[in-house]
Design an enzyme around this catalytic site. Structure first.
Site, PDB file in Angstrom:
ATOM      1  N   GLY A  46       4.197   5.105 -14.885  1.00  0.00           N
ATOM      2  CA  GLY A  46       5.511   5.599 -15.280  1.00  0.00           C
ATOM      3  C   GLY A  46       6.276   6.040 -14.062  1.00  0.00           C
ATOM      4  O   GLY A  46       5.692   6.287 -12.996  1.00  0.00           O
ATOM      5  N   GLN A  51      12.551  10.963  -9.591  1.00  0.00           N
ATOM      6  CA  GLN A  51      11.545  10.825  -8.541  1.00  0.00           C
ATOM      7  C   GLN A  51      12.007   9.940  -7.384  1.00  0.00           C
ATOM      8  O   GLN A  51      11.407   9.985  -6.304  1.00  0.00           O
ATOM      9  CB  GLN A  51      10.251  10.253  -9.128  1.00  0.00           C
ATOM     10  CG  GLN A  51       9.556  11.199 -10.104  1.00  0.00           C
ATOM     11  CD  GLN A  51       8.351  10.561 -10.711  1.00  0.00           C
ATOM     12  OE1 GLN A  51       8.445   9.852 -11.720  1.00  0.00           O
ATOM     13  NE2 GLN A  51       7.193  10.750 -10.123  1.00  0.00           N
ATOM     14  N   CYS A  92       0.671  12.329 -10.828  1.00  0.00           N
ATOM     15  CA  CYS A  92       2.108  12.147 -10.629  1.00  0.00           C
ATOM     16  C   CYS A  92       2.352  11.556  -9.242  1.00  0.00           C
ATOM     17  O   CYS A  92       1.782  12.025  -8.256  1.00  0.00           O
ATOM     18  CB  CYS A  92       2.829  13.481 -10.745  1.00  0.00           C
ATOM     19  SG  CYS A  92       4.619  13.354 -10.578  1.00  0.00           S
TER      20      CYS A  92
HETATM   21  O1  K2U Z   1       5.598  10.587 -13.080  1.00  0.00           O
HETATM   22  C1  K2U Z   1       4.816   9.851 -12.495  1.00  0.00           C
HETATM   23  O2  K2U Z   1       4.574   9.925 -11.285  1.00  0.00           O
HETATM   24  C2  K2U Z   1       4.111   8.819 -13.303  1.00  0.00           C
HETATM   25  C3  K2U Z   1       2.649   9.086 -13.470  1.00  0.00           C
HETATM   26  C4  K2U Z   1       2.419   8.723 -14.918  1.00  0.00           C
HETATM   27  C5  K2U Z   1       1.418   9.524 -15.607  1.00  0.00           C
HETATM   28  C6  K2U Z   1       1.845  10.493 -16.498  1.00  0.00           C
HETATM   29  C7  K2U Z   1       0.931  11.236 -17.198  1.00  0.00           C
HETATM   30  C8  K2U Z   1      -0.421  11.013 -17.033  1.00  0.00           C
HETATM   31  C9  K2U Z   1      -0.844  10.061 -16.130  1.00  0.00           C
HETATM   32  C10 K2U Z   1       0.080   9.306 -15.397  1.00  0.00           C
HETATM   33  C11 K2U Z   1       1.947   8.219 -12.431  1.00  0.00           C
HETATM   34  O3  K2U Z   1       1.721   6.968 -12.942  1.00  0.00           O
HETATM   35  S1  K2U Z   1       0.548   8.973 -11.728  1.00  0.00           S
HETATM   36  C12 K2U Z   1      -0.562   7.781 -11.290  1.00  0.00           C
HETATM   37  C13 K2U Z   1      -1.517   7.498 -12.424  1.00  0.00           C
HETATM   38  C14 K2U Z   1      -1.678   6.221 -12.886  1.00  0.00           C
HETATM   39  C15 K2U Z   1      -2.554   5.976 -13.932  1.00  0.00           C
HETATM   40  C16 K2U Z   1      -3.272   7.004 -14.529  1.00  0.00           C
HETATM   41  C17 K2U Z   1      -3.105   8.287 -14.049  1.00  0.00           C
HETATM   42  C18 K2U Z   1      -2.229   8.547 -12.987  1.00  0.00           C
HETATM   43 ZN    ZN Z   2       5.341  12.517 -12.481  1.00  0.00          ZN
END
Ligand code: K2U
Ligand code: ZN
Length: 169
Positions: A46, A51, A92
Site C-alpha cells: 500500500g 508518503q 510502513c
Molecule cells: O503505508 C505503507 O507504507 C504501506 C505498508 C502497508 C501495510 C499496512 C499495514 C500492514 C502491513 C503493510 C507497506 O506496504 S509496509 C511493507 C510491508 C509489506 C508487506 C507486509 C507488511 C509490510
Molecule cells: Zn504506512
C-alpha cells in the site's frame, strides 16, 4: 512512470492532512501510476499520497500474491467498521524496519472514487481492511507507530535518527 521519494518518519510532512481531489485528469492518473510504481518497487502492499509528499486524498493498494491487482482509492471514506477487531503486525514504508502489532476493526465498508471519478463502495476484510485503514490514517496525518506507547515511539524516533546519521556519514 517514475519512482517517487518516500518521506520518512518523523518528518513533519507526514502530519499534514490531505485535501480532497476535485479534478480527475491526466495529472491525477500520472500520480496514481507513479505511486503504484513506487509501491511495487519498495516493495509494499500500500501507499498513500502523503508518503510521497503529495497532500491529496489518493491511496494505492495491492494485497494480491501475484501483485497484479492494483486498487485505487480517491477521496476514500469509511462508511462503517465492524465491532470485531483484529491484531495485525504492521509495517510502513515511511518507518523502515519497524514492525509492530496494531489492533483495528476486522472489516470496514469504504466509499471512494476511481481514476475516472466514478464512485464505488467496497467491503474490506483481512489484509485489505488493515491496509485501507493504515493508508487512510496517512491521509489524516497519522503514522501507525502513534498507536504505540510514548516510550516505543521515542525509541523508534531515536533508532531512525541514528540510522539516518550513519547513512549521511
Ligand atoms: O503505508 C505503507 O507504507 C504501506 C505498508 C502497508 C501495510 C499496512 C499495514 C500492514 C502491513 C503493510 C507497506 O506496504 S509496509 C511493507 C510491508 C509489506 C508487506 C507486509 C507488511 C509490510
Ligand atoms: Zn504506512
Amino acid at each position: 512512470m517514475a519512482r517517487l521519494p518516500i518521506v520518512e518518519y518523523p518528518d513533519p510532512r507526514l502530519k499534514k492532512v490531505a485535501r480532497p481531489v476535485h479534478v480527475f485528469d491526466a495529472r491525477l492518473r500520472q500520480l496514481v501510476a507513479d505511486m503504484a510504481e513506487t509501491m511495487y518497487a519498495a516493495p509494499g502492499i500500500g501507499l498513500a499520497a502523503t508518503q510521497v509528499d503529495v497532500h491529496e486524498r489518493v491511496i494505492v493498494i495491492d494485497v494480491s500474491e501475484t501483485k497484479d491487482q492494483l486498487r485505487v482509492f480517491i477521496n476514500p471514506e469509511i462508511l462503517w467498521a465492524s465491532e470485531e477487531t483484529t491484531l495485525c503486525e504492521e509495517g510502513c514504508l515511511s518507518v523502515p524496519g519497524i514492525y509492530e502489532e496494531v489492533r483495528r476493526p476486522a472489516r470496514v465498508g469504504v466509499k471512494a472514487q476511481n481514476e475516472d471519478g466514478e464512485t464505488f463502495t467496497l467491503e474490506c476484510d483481512g489484509m485489505l481492511a488493515v491496509c485501507v485503514q493504515h493508508e487512510m490514517d496517512h491521509l489524516a496525518g497519522k503514522v501507525f507507530v502513534e498507536y504505540l506507547s510514548a516510550l516505543k515511539q521515542d525509541r523508534i524516533k531515536t533508532k531512525l535518527k541514528k540510522r539516518k546519521a550513519r547513512e549521511a556519514a
